[in-house]
Write a protein that holds these residues in place. Structure first.
Motif, short mmCIF file in Angstrom:
data_model
loop_
_atom_site.label_atom_id
_atom_site.label_comp_id
_atom_site.label_asym_id
_atom_site.label_seq_id
_atom_site.Cartn_x
_atom_site.Cartn_y
_atom_site.Cartn_z
N SER A 72 0.75 -1.24 -0.24
CA SER A 72 0.17 -0.25 -0.11
C SER A 72 0.62 0.81 0.02
CB SER A 72 -0.44 0.12 1.46
OG SER A 72 -1.67 -1.18 1.53
N SER B 225 -6.08 13.45 -6.20
CA SER B 225 -6.82 12.72 -7.24
C SER B 225 -6.19 13.25 -9.17
CB SER B 225 -8.36 13.53 -7.89
OG SER B 225 -9.01 12.62 -6.79
N GLY C 208 -7.55 5.88 -12.84
CA GLY C 208 -7.32 4.44 -12.62
C GLY C 208 -7.43 3.86 -14.18
N SER D 244 -3.83 -0.77 -8.54
CA SER D 244 -5.41 -0.56 -8.53
C SER D 244 -4.63 1.05 -7.70
CB SER D 244 -6.11 -1.40 -7.51
OG SER D 244 -5.69 -1.63 -6.36
N ARG D 245 -5.69 1.97 -7.75
CA ARG D 245 -5.94 3.37 -6.58
C ARG D 245 -6.93 3.72 -6.01
NH1 ARG D 245 -3.09 7.74 -9.63
NH2 ARG D 245 -4.16 8.96 -8.22
N ASP D 246 -7.36 3.66 -5.11
CA ASP D 246 -8.82 5.12 -5.09
C ASP D 246 -8.71 6.06 -4.46
OD1 ASP D 246 -11.16 5.57 -3.39
OD2 ASP D 246 -11.31 3.22 -2.48
N ASN D 247 -9.35 6.97 -5.29
CA ASN D 247 -8.75 8.65 -4.92
C ASN D 247 -8.99 8.69 -3.53
OD1 ASN D 247 -7.05 8.49 -6.79
ND2 ASN D 247 -8.90 8.98 -8.60
N LYS E 81 -9.52 7.73 -0.93
CA LYS E 81 -9.12 6.41 0.13
C LYS E 81 -7.06 7.49 0.04
CE LYS E 81 -10.73 2.66 1.27
NZ LYS E 81 -11.08 1.31 1.20
N THR F 113 -5.32 6.37 -2.56
CA THR F 113 -4.23 5.11 -1.53
C THR F 113 -4.18 4.30 -3.01
OG1 THR F 113 -5.20 5.00 0.68
CG2 THR F 113 -3.76 2.56 -0.08
#
Length: 120
Positions: free
Chosen positions: A21, A30, A55, A71-74, A76, A78
């Protein structure tokens, strides 16, 4: 400025899976492309995977494509690197990077790295 902190490294056995992570803080996450690099002992740092701020698309090193997934989560702030079927030659310090643009050379912010050791 962007601060990046990697986590999730450790000692695993060959064939195992591991997910790294990278938590980002600072400037707007973002709009940043994110990437993972690694540096094995005695070798130069090499790119692994890159994910654009939306993404998609994603880019992979030819030698690692198929085993590693970024992968990513904007929401979070992360990004993750899922590593499958690990091999002893995957032993390295893994770095998270960020930048504006979708090329490896666009990465301008770096974490301090997390060590992954794969035993045979």
């Amino acid at each position: 400025q962007v601060q990046l902190v990697e986590s999730g490294g450790g000692l695993v056995q060959a064939g195992d899976s591991l997910t790294l992570s990278c938590a980002a803080s600072g400037r707007t996450f973002s709009y940043l492309a994110m990437a993972w690099f690694r540096q094995a002992p005695g070798k130069e740092r090499e790119p692994i995977a890159l994910i654009t701020w939306t993404g998609s698309p994603t880019y992979y090193s030819d030698s690692l494509k198929g085993r590693f997934i970024i992968s990513r989560d904007n929401a979070k702030n992360t990004v993750w690197l899922q590593m499958n079927s690990l091999k002893p030659e995957d032993t390295a310090v893994y770095y998270c990077a960020a930048g504006y643009g979708s090329k490896w050379s666009n990465m301008e912010y770096w974490g301090k790295g997390t060590l992954v050791t794969v035993s045979s």
